[in-house]
Design a protein around this motif. Sequence first.
Motif, PDB file in Angstrom:
ATOM      1  N   PRO A  79       9.641  -9.540   8.010  1.00 48.74           N
ATOM      2  CA  PRO A  79       8.392  -9.564   8.701  1.00 48.74           C
ATOM      3  C   PRO A  79       7.236  -8.249   8.141  1.00 48.74           C
ATOM      4  O   PRO A  79       8.061  -7.530   8.124  1.00 48.74           O
ATOM      5  N   TYR A  80       6.196  -8.515   6.847  1.00 47.91           N
ATOM      6  CA  TYR A  80       6.008  -7.170   6.472  1.00 47.91           C
ATOM      7  C   TYR A  80       4.041  -7.481   6.750  1.00 47.91           C
ATOM      8  O   TYR A  80       3.485  -8.940   7.467  1.00 47.91           O
ATOM      9  N   ASN A  81       3.665  -6.798   6.663  1.00 46.12           N
ATOM     10  CA  ASN A  81       1.398  -6.882   6.461  1.00 46.12           C
ATOM     11  C   ASN A  81       1.730  -5.594   5.011  1.00 46.12           C
ATOM     12  O   ASN A  81       1.932  -4.741   5.404  1.00 46.12           O
ATOM     13  N   VAL A  82      -0.017  -5.953   4.796  1.00 48.53           N
ATOM     14  CA  VAL A  82      -0.259  -5.885   3.566  1.00 48.53           C
ATOM     15  C   VAL A  82      -2.003  -5.252   4.011  1.00 48.53           C
ATOM     16  O   VAL A  82      -1.955  -5.839   4.231  1.00 48.53           O
ATOM     17  N   GLY A  83      -1.699  -3.716   3.895  1.00 49.79           N
ATOM     18  CA  GLY A  83      -2.680  -3.019   3.938  1.00 49.79           C
ATOM     19  C   GLY A  83      -3.523  -2.356   2.805  1.00 49.79           C
ATOM     20  O   GLY A  83      -2.797  -1.941   1.540  1.00 49.79           O
ATOM     21  N   LEU A  84      -5.220  -2.820   2.806  1.00 47.56           N
ATOM     22  CA  LEU A  84      -5.935  -1.879   1.264  1.00 47.56           C
ATOM     23  C   LEU A  84      -6.749  -0.550   1.988  1.00 47.56           C
ATOM     24  O   LEU A  84      -7.571  -0.930   3.072  1.00 47.56           O
ATOM     25  N   ASP A  85      -6.206   0.254   1.540  1.00 47.01           N
ATOM     26  CA  ASP A  85      -7.046   2.154   1.824  1.00 47.01           C
ATOM     27  C   ASP A  85      -8.620   1.352   1.189  1.00 47.01           C
ATOM     28  O   ASP A  85      -9.120   0.154   0.374  1.00 47.01           O
ATOM     29  N   ALA A  86      -9.442   2.328   1.766  1.00 47.19           N
ATOM     30  CA  ALA A  86     -10.610   2.426   1.487  1.00 47.19           C
ATOM     31  C   ALA A  86     -11.404   2.573  -0.245  1.00 47.19           C
ATOM     32  O   ALA A  86     -12.081   2.262  -0.347  1.00 47.19           O
ATOM     33  N   GLY A  87     -10.072   3.311  -0.616  1.00 42.22           N
ATOM     34  CA  GLY A  87     -10.334   3.110  -1.761  1.00 42.22           C
ATOM     35  C   GLY A  87     -10.865   5.718  -2.142  1.00 42.22           C
ATOM     36  O   GLY A  87     -11.298   5.884  -1.347  1.00 42.22           O
ATOM     37  N   THR A  88     -10.947   5.566  -3.384  1.00 39.26           N
ATOM     38  CA  THR A  88     -11.297   6.641  -3.813  1.00 39.26           C
ATOM     39  C   THR A  88     -12.808   6.800  -3.605  1.00 39.26           C
ATOM     40  O   THR A  88     -13.652   8.208  -3.910  1.00 39.26           O
ATOM     41  N   GLY A  89     -13.395   5.476  -4.161  1.00 34.11           N
ATOM     42  CA  GLY A  89     -15.355   6.434  -3.886  1.00 34.11           C
ATOM     43  C   GLY A  89     -15.979   6.594  -3.041  1.00 34.11           C
ATOM     44  O   GLY A  89     -16.045   6.845  -2.230  1.00 34.11           O
ATOM     45  N   VAL A  90     -16.587   7.407  -2.984  1.00 31.95           N
ATOM     46  CA  VAL A  90     -17.296   8.388  -2.262  1.00 31.95           C
ATOM     47  C   VAL A  90     -18.274   7.100  -1.619  1.00 31.95           C
ATOM     48  O   VAL A  90     -18.863   6.285  -2.010  1.00 31.95           O
ATOM     49  N   GLY A  91     -17.891   7.694   0.047  1.00 29.60           N
ATOM     50  CA  GLY A  91     -18.867   6.660   0.384  1.00 29.60           C
ATOM     51  C   GLY A  91     -17.834   5.351   1.141  1.00 29.60           C
ATOM     52  O   GLY A  91     -18.291   5.098   2.364  1.00 29.60           O
ATOM     53  N   SER A  92     -16.606   5.323   0.774  1.00 30.47           N
ATOM     54  CA  SER A  92     -15.847   3.984   1.016  1.00 30.47           C
ATOM     55  C   SER A  92     -15.135   4.964   2.694  1.00 30.47           C
ATOM     56  O   SER A  92     -14.726   6.248   2.160  1.00 30.47           O
ATOM     57  N   SER A  93     -14.873   3.890   3.019  1.00 30.90           N
ATOM     58  CA  SER A  93     -14.919   3.705   4.800  1.00 30.90           C
ATOM     59  C   SER A  93     -14.366   2.603   5.130  1.00 30.90           C
ATOM     60  O   SER A  93     -15.054   1.867   5.139  1.00 30.90           O
ATOM     61  N   GLY A  94     -13.047   2.358   5.623  1.00 32.93           N
ATOM     62  CA  GLY A  94     -12.287   1.103   5.776  1.00 32.93           C
ATOM     63  C   GLY A  94     -12.770   0.554   4.988  1.00 32.93           C
ATOM     64  O   GLY A  94     -11.994   0.071   4.455  1.00 32.93           O
ATOM     65  N   THR A  95     -13.263  -1.050   5.526  1.00 33.11           N
ATOM     66  CA  THR A  95     -13.721  -1.702   4.796  1.00 33.11           C
ATOM     67  C   THR A  95     -14.595  -1.525   3.854  1.00 33.11           C
ATOM     68  O   THR A  95     -14.911  -2.479   2.840  1.00 33.11           O
TER      69      THR A  95
END
Length: 169
Positions: A79-95
């Motif tokens: 079993p697995y889960n794939v997640g995506l981080d907020a990224g490197t854009g300034v102001g990015s957080s969570g989704t």
Amino acid sequence: MMTTSNRNRVLAAVLAAIMPFTGSAAFAATKTATFDVTMRVVADCTIAATGIDFGQSGVITAAISGQSNINVTCTNTTPYNVGLDAGTGVGSSGTSRFLNGSGANTDTVKVNLYRAPGSGLWGNTQGTDTLAGTGNGNAQSLTVYGEIPVQKSPTPDSYKSTITATIYF
């Protein structure tokens, strides 16, 4: 009295007669041994991703869609889960994600990443906003659905963020 030539013929005949018996007699008995060949397979996964290019736009008066693929390969039944981080854009957080301009340009472009069309945003909190699956030993392709929503048009520039996809298993 036997001549040397006759002696050699007799000796050759005797050797020819006993050679087949001495050769097979040396290998008349055998012994065998067995051994195990083993390998242990552990739960494992690999992940690779392609980028999303939304192309170019002037005034953003309509949503712009794009897609990316994440390829995961996990051992069978893992079993697995794939997640995506907020990224490197300034102001990015969570989704909540933003693309940044280059150089001194401080403008941003809002971007949304979804697990399926019309579904919730894709994040990095396991069991909440990640995408779950089960490995089958083959590569499985997961689609990232991206959207640039209608927004105030930023300064003309190239905008970018780097998103990290993580597989939890």
